[in-house]
Structure formats: C-alpha cells, structure tokens
Design a protein around this motif. Structure first.
Motif, mmCIF file in Angstrom:
data_model
loop_
_atom_site.group_PDB
_atom_site.id
_atom_site.type_symbol
_atom_site.label_atom_id
_atom_site.label_comp_id
_atom_site.label_asym_id
_atom_site.label_seq_id
_atom_site.Cartn_x
_atom_site.Cartn_y
_atom_site.Cartn_z
ATOM 1 N N UNK A 255 0.853 -1.188 0.000
ATOM 2 C CA UNK A 255 0.000 0.000 0.000
ATOM 3 C C UNK A 255 0.889 1.238 0.000
ATOM 4 N N UNK A 256 0.635 2.143 -0.942
ATOM 5 C CA UNK A 256 1.410 3.380 -1.005
ATOM 6 C C UNK A 256 0.831 4.379 -0.010
ATOM 7 N N UNK A 257 1.607 4.692 1.018
ATOM 8 C CA UNK A 257 1.159 5.609 2.057
ATOM 9 C C UNK A 257 1.525 7.054 1.750
ATOM 10 N N UNK A 258 2.719 7.260 1.235
ATOM 11 C CA UNK A 258 3.169 8.629 0.988
ATOM 12 C C UNK A 258 4.288 8.594 -0.033
ATOM 13 N N UNK A 259 4.501 9.728 -0.665
ATOM 14 C CA UNK A 259 5.614 9.862 -1.611
ATOM 15 C C UNK A 259 6.229 11.243 -1.426
ATOM 16 N N UNK A 260 7.539 11.260 -1.337
ATOM 17 C CA UNK A 260 8.255 12.520 -1.136
ATOM 18 C C UNK A 260 9.332 12.663 -2.203
ATOM 19 N N UNK A 261 9.324 13.810 -2.854
ATOM 20 C CA UNK A 261 10.346 14.127 -3.855
ATOM 21 C C UNK A 261 11.145 15.338 -3.388
ATOM 22 N N UNK A 262 12.449 15.262 -3.549
ATOM 23 C CA UNK A 262 13.336 16.356 -3.154
ATOM 24 C C UNK A 262 14.033 16.873 -4.400
ATOM 25 N N UNK A 263 13.909 18.178 -4.627
ATOM 26 C CA UNK A 263 14.508 18.807 -5.798
ATOM 27 C C UNK A 263 15.420 19.952 -5.374
ATOM 28 N N UNK A 264 16.388 20.231 -6.217
ATOM 29 C CA UNK A 264 17.200 21.430 -6.105
ATOM 30 C C UNK A 264 17.015 22.215 -7.401
ATOM 31 N N UNK A 265 17.461 23.434 -7.416
ATOM 32 C CA UNK A 265 17.280 24.286 -8.589
ATOM 33 C C UNK A 265 18.635 24.645 -9.175
ATOM 34 N N UNK A 266 18.819 24.366 -10.456
ATOM 35 C CA UNK A 266 20.039 24.762 -11.156
ATOM 36 C C UNK A 266 19.974 26.272 -11.418
ATOM 37 N N UNK A 267 20.843 27.009 -10.748
ATOM 38 C CA UNK A 267 20.778 28.470 -10.841
ATOM 39 C C UNK A 267 21.181 28.991 -12.212
ATOM 40 N N UNK A 268 21.898 28.192 -12.998
ATOM 41 C CA UNK A 268 22.323 28.661 -14.325
ATOM 42 C C UNK A 268 21.237 28.480 -15.369
ATOM 43 N N UNK A 269 20.470 27.388 -15.260
ATOM 44 C CA UNK A 269 19.432 27.116 -16.259
ATOM 45 C C UNK A 269 18.021 27.310 -15.709
ATOM 46 N N UNK A 270 17.880 27.347 -14.393
ATOM 47 C CA UNK A 270 16.555 27.461 -13.796
ATOM 48 C C UNK A 270 15.775 26.166 -13.797
ATOM 49 N N UNK A 271 16.430 25.058 -14.145
ATOM 50 C CA UNK A 271 15.727 23.775 -14.212
ATOM 51 C C UNK A 271 15.854 23.038 -12.891
ATOM 52 N N UNK A 272 14.833 22.253 -12.543
ATOM 53 C CA UNK A 272 14.905 21.481 -11.296
ATOM 54 C C UNK A 272 15.868 20.297 -11.431
ATOM 55 N N UNK A 273 16.556 19.999 -10.345
ATOM 56 C CA UNK A 273 17.469 18.857 -10.300
ATOM 57 C C UNK A 273 16.928 17.873 -9.270
ATOM 58 N N UNK A 274 16.477 16.687 -9.685
ATOM 59 C CA UNK A 274 15.969 15.715 -8.697
ATOM 60 C C UNK A 274 17.103 15.183 -7.833
ATOM 61 N N UNK A 275 16.889 15.202 -6.524
ATOM 62 C CA UNK A 275 17.886 14.711 -5.580
ATOM 63 C C UNK A 275 17.493 13.376 -4.975
ATOM 64 N N UNK A 276 16.226 13.204 -4.672
ATOM 65 C CA UNK A 276 15.823 11.958 -4.018
ATOM 66 C C UNK A 276 14.325 11.750 -4.200
ATOM 67 N N UNK A 277 13.935 10.476 -4.353
ATOM 68 C CA UNK A 277 12.533 10.087 -4.395
ATOM 69 C C UNK A 277 12.339 8.974 -3.371
ATOM 70 N N UNK A 278 11.368 9.126 -2.511
ATOM 71 C CA UNK A 278 11.117 8.138 -1.462
ATOM 72 C C UNK A 278 9.641 7.793 -1.418
ATOM 73 N N UNK A 279 9.348 6.521 -1.620
ATOM 74 C CA UNK A 279 7.976 6.029 -1.516
ATOM 75 C C UNK A 279 7.841 5.270 -0.204
ATOM 76 N N UNK A 280 6.935 5.720 0.653
ATOM 77 C CA UNK A 280 6.662 5.033 1.919
ATOM 78 C C UNK A 280 5.500 4.075 1.697
ATOM 79 N N UNK A 281 5.723 2.795 1.987
ATOM 80 C CA UNK A 281 4.710 1.773 1.716
ATOM 81 C C UNK A 281 4.496 0.924 2.960
#
Length: 539
Positions: A255-281
């Motif tokens: 059972x999927x209880x929660x999902x957390x995504x952690x992003x950072x921002x590339x200051x040169x391009x303004x694009x998000x950089x994924x750092x971590x994905x965690x699915x709590x089940x």
C-alpha cells in the motif's frame, strides 16, 4: 670435362614436352553425411569458434541497451512507437524490442553453450589423464633448455638427488626419478583454473537460460492510498518466463502511504534537479504488516521478489456528476509526465451514468504559469499552483466490445468533441477544488484532490545466486590460469672425481618470464643444502 648446359638442370621428373601429355589427378576423399557432421562438430567445438560466438553475443546484446525492451519497459516501447512511427515496424520485425528472447540472440546463445561444452569435455578428459601421468623423462641435452646451469658438490649422486627431491617437493613439484636424474613438474592448477573458467561460463549461460525461465517481472502504477496485491490480474503489464507458473507468485500486498520528492534548482538554467525520491509503503506478508521505503536504486525485497521504483507523478482525483448532481465517476487518474517539470498527460473515461459515454484528454500542470501566447506551462515539478485542463469527447469509447483498451490513450476517431479545439467552447480549466459545468446540461466535472502515484517494477529473478557463484568462479579460474605458471625442472647428477657435477634446466608451457630465475634459485639452494654436513642417502 664438358661445360654444363641448361638442360643438365632439367628436372627428370618433369614430363618431356615431346612426349604426349598425361594428366594425373589427386583423388580427394569425399565426405558422407556423417563426415560432414563430424567436421561441423569439430569446427563448432573449437576454442576459436567459442571466442567468436562470445564476441557475437556481446555485440548482439547492444540493441537491448539502445532501445526499450517489452519485458522491462513496455511503456517505453509504446512511446518509441509514437515517436518513430516509420522506424518502429522495421525494428519490431527484427525483434529488436525483444532482443534477449529473439531468434537470432537465442541462436547465438545456444551455439555458444554447445561450443563451450564441446570444448570442455575433451579438455577435461585430457587434463584428468595428465594429472595421473608421470612427469616426462629427462631430455638428453639439458643445455638447450631455459636457464641451463651447472654446479659441483662434494657428495655422492644418491645424496645429491635425495636433497634435490626434498627441495622440489617443498616447492610443490611432482618428482619422478629417471636413472641419475630427477624430472619435476608443477602448474597443473593453471589448466584446472582454465577449465573452471570455462565451466563457470557454461554455468552462467545455463543459469540464465534455465533458471531465468522461472522468473517474471511486472509493472504496476499505485496511487497514494491504494493497495497492490501480488496476483496476475493486478499488474498493468506482466512478462513471465517460459516456465512461469502463476501459483509461484509470492502472496503479499503493498500500500502506497506517501511519496516525497526532493529537488534542487540549477541556478544557471533554472531547471529542477531531482535529488531523491522516497515512496513510503506498508507491506503485508504472511499476515503481518510492516512499514518500508522504496528509493531509486534501493529496491524493496519482498518474499522472493524485489520492488523497484521506476517513476512517479500525479493522479488528479476527478469527479464527474450527471445533470442531477449525482456522482457517476469519482477516482484518481494517473497522468503520465511529459517533461522534467511533470507537465502530465492523462485520459479520463466515463463509461456509465450519463446519456452517452464520456472521454476526456487532459493536461496537468503542477506549477502552472500562463505564457505570452496564453498557453499554460509548468515551471516546477511540485504542486505549487496545480491546474488541470480537459478537452471533452462523447460517443462510444469501445469499452463494451470485449477488447482490451489502453487506459492511457483515447481513440477520438469515432467520438464527437464538445469542448476545446474547433468546438467554439473553451477547454475546461480547473484549479484544485474547483468544478465546471459540461456543455448543454450534461453535468459537471470537479478537480477534487491531488494524490500522487508511483510506478513499481516487481521483479523475481531466480538466477541471482547462480550467476553470482558462477561469476566468482569465472574470476577465480581466470586469475589462476593467468598467474600460475606451468613448469618442468630437471636435475641431472653425474659422478665427477670425488664429487658430482649437477645440471639444472627448465621448460615452461607458455610464457614464463620467471623460469630462468627459478632454475638459478633451485641450483643455488640445492648446492647450499649439499654443503651442510649430512648423512649419506640410500637409494
């Protein structure tokens, strides 16, 4: 004496030009069917053929890493077909999307398997005989061998040979006496390592080919709050091995209880950089529940399977009401991400409850902004300003024909569009919690909630232990065959006045840069031992 003439150098076996020519032909033996089969078998089981097949197998595996495979990424295959409509039929006919089960890959695989077995069996028999055989007799001319050197000692022949035998055996040589000489040999472990290396390769091929047939992998999209049960009908896509049995599925649920995504921002391009994905089940197995997490490259072991986190996204909860305000459709709908900012595409199908079946093609923008053109775009993958847009169609969705339909696509050829496009009615635009009326009193649609979803790959691979053991044996056999030298050493004792003249020499099977030094060290150590006071040896 008469001078030599050119005719004197004429080969007497050559026919005279003045004589009638006679043609003699060499009769070549003709091979029958058994002869051709024997010839083909010898060619197939040669080491050269095995090496060529091994190289071909490595080359044949390349397409499997260049294009998505149906067994591992069926959605990727669908996307490839959509992006390359002209190239896809050609590659599909060549079985490129099923590389590892294709006819050409399987043929190379089986030929390599047979070739290795054909190489190993006779070499194993020969090696077994060599292990029982005596070291070869002492050559007559040691001075022609590697590292030949001579020493003298004031002992008798028996004492010299006895000390040499003891010294050689301490160095793990097998020693045999021939007259007044010793023949010593060691390094059979080199060939043993070589055979272990090839047997382990066969072990890897056999494990993957046979044990791999009992494996399976399947994909399932799980929306936050929903539960997946490990049974065949619960999978969105499933790829079994050839020996798969549904009764072998491990009983468990996730059972999927929660999902957390952690992003950072590339200051040169303004694009998000994924750092971590965690699915709590929550895992339920054997009647017991426990909390677990699944991360990228950190699969969750459950029973005999591993659950891998493949992807994630949003599943907007969409509620459709009829004209009287009764909910006829209310459930989360996974929208598939289209870019790094999780701009997502989804399809809603409402089969019952309205006068006609309803289909919707929607776009979801987690952090929506309006462009100068008026179109929407997402600037970040987190739901800072979630907006849902829908184009609505009505007509027969084809759900009652008994033919499986792709849940993530909508065929609009036989449908009438009632919002968006050229209908003159604007597309429906909803923010979280908002609702909008459908045209002509058909009802309304509401963007109720915003749960997340994850895509899991449930993988059962019974080959892991066998491949690991075989791989370790491959490494051990290879190192042994590379670093264990195969050597033969000889010691000859000849009476010389009141002492003996000793000759030492060696021979290696293959390259052995340390052989000459080994012969010299043997001679020096032997003479050193003979110089010590000792009792005369008896034969």
């Amino acid at each position: 004496m008469e001078p030599l003439r050119p005719s004197d150098f004429h080969d007497s076996t050559e026919p005279d030009k003045n004589e009638p020519a006679t043609r003699s032909t060499i009769a070549q033996p003709k091979l029958d069917a058994a002869g051709w089969l024997r010839f083909a078998w010898r060619q197939l089981t040669s080491m050269r053929t095995a090496l060529v097949l091994l190289l071909l197998l490595a080359v044949a595996a390349i397409p499997g890493s260049l294009v998505p495979q149906r067994s591992a990424d069926p959605n990727g295959v669908v996307q490839f077909e959509r992006d390359n409509p002209d190239l896809f039929p050609v590659l599909d006919a060549l079985q490129v999307f099923d590389t590892y089960t294709s006819v050409w890959f399987s043929s190379i695989y089986l030929l390599l398997f047979v070739s290795l077995i054909g190489c190993i069996i006779p070499r194993t028999q020969h090696h077994a005989k060599a292990l029982r055989a005596r070291p070869p007799a002492t050559p007559a001319r040691l001075d022609r061998l590697v590292g030949h050197t001579e020493r003298r000692a004031s002992v008798d022949i028996e004492t010299a040979l006895a000390e040499a035998r003891t010294l050689l055996r301490k160095q793990r040589f097998r020693v045999e006496r021939y007259g007044d000489s010793l023949s010593a040999e060691r390094g059979y472990l080199r060939e043993t390592g070589n055979l272990v290396f090839h047997m382990a390769l066969v072990g890897i091929l056999a494990t993957i080919g046979l044990a791999g047939g009992f494996g399976y992998n399947g994909q399932r999209v799980i929306v936050q709050g929903q539960t997946f049960t490990n049974q065949l009908t619960s999978y969105d896509s499933f790829s079994p091995g050839r020996f798969f049995d549904e009764t072998r599925l491990d009983p468990f649920s996730l059972r999927l209880d929660d999902f957390e995504a952690v992003y950072d921002l590339d200051t040169t391009t303004g694009r998000p950089i994924p750092l971590d994905f965690t699915a709590s089940v929550t895992v339920t197995e054997n009647g017991e529940s426990r909390a677990e997490t699944v991360r990228v490259n950190e699969p969750l072991p459950v029973g005999a399977t591993n659950a891998y986190l493949l992807g994630n996204g949003f599943a907007p909860w969409i509620t459709v009401f009829d004209g009287e305000g009764t909910a006829v459709f209310s459930q989360p709908v996974p929208f598939l991400p289209q870019d790094a900012n999780l701009t997502s595409l989804g399809v809603v199908k409402v089969p019952d409850g309205l006068d006609e079946q309803l289909g919707m093609i929607g776009f979801f923008y987690p952090s929506a902004v309006a462009l100068d053109s008026g179109a929407l775009s997402s600037i970040f993958p987190e739901p800072d300003n979630p907006v849902l847009t829908l184009n609505v169609f009505e007509g027969d969705l084809g759900l009652d024909e008994g033919v499986p339909r792709n849940a993530y696509s909508l065929n609009t050829d036989d449908l009438d569009q009632i919002t968006g496009g050229d209908t003159g009615v604007d597309s429906i635009v909803l923010q979280l919690g908002e609702s909008a009326e459908l045209p002509d009193g058909r009802g309304s649609v509401e963007f109720t909630r915003l749960p997340r979803f994850v895509s899991l790959d449930i993988h059962h691979d019974p080959t892991q232990a066998g491949v690991l053991i075989s791989s370790l044996l491959v490494l051990a056999g290879l190192l042994t065959s590379l670093f264990v030298p195969r050597r033969r050493l000889w010691v000859v004792a000849t009476a010389d006045g009141e002492g003996v003249r000793l000759q030492y020499a060696g021979l290696a099977r293959g390259d052995d840069a340390g052989l000459e030094r080994a012969v010299g060290e043997l001679a020096d150590r032997h003479v050193e031992l003979l110089a010590r006071p000792q009792q005369p040896a008896t034969r």
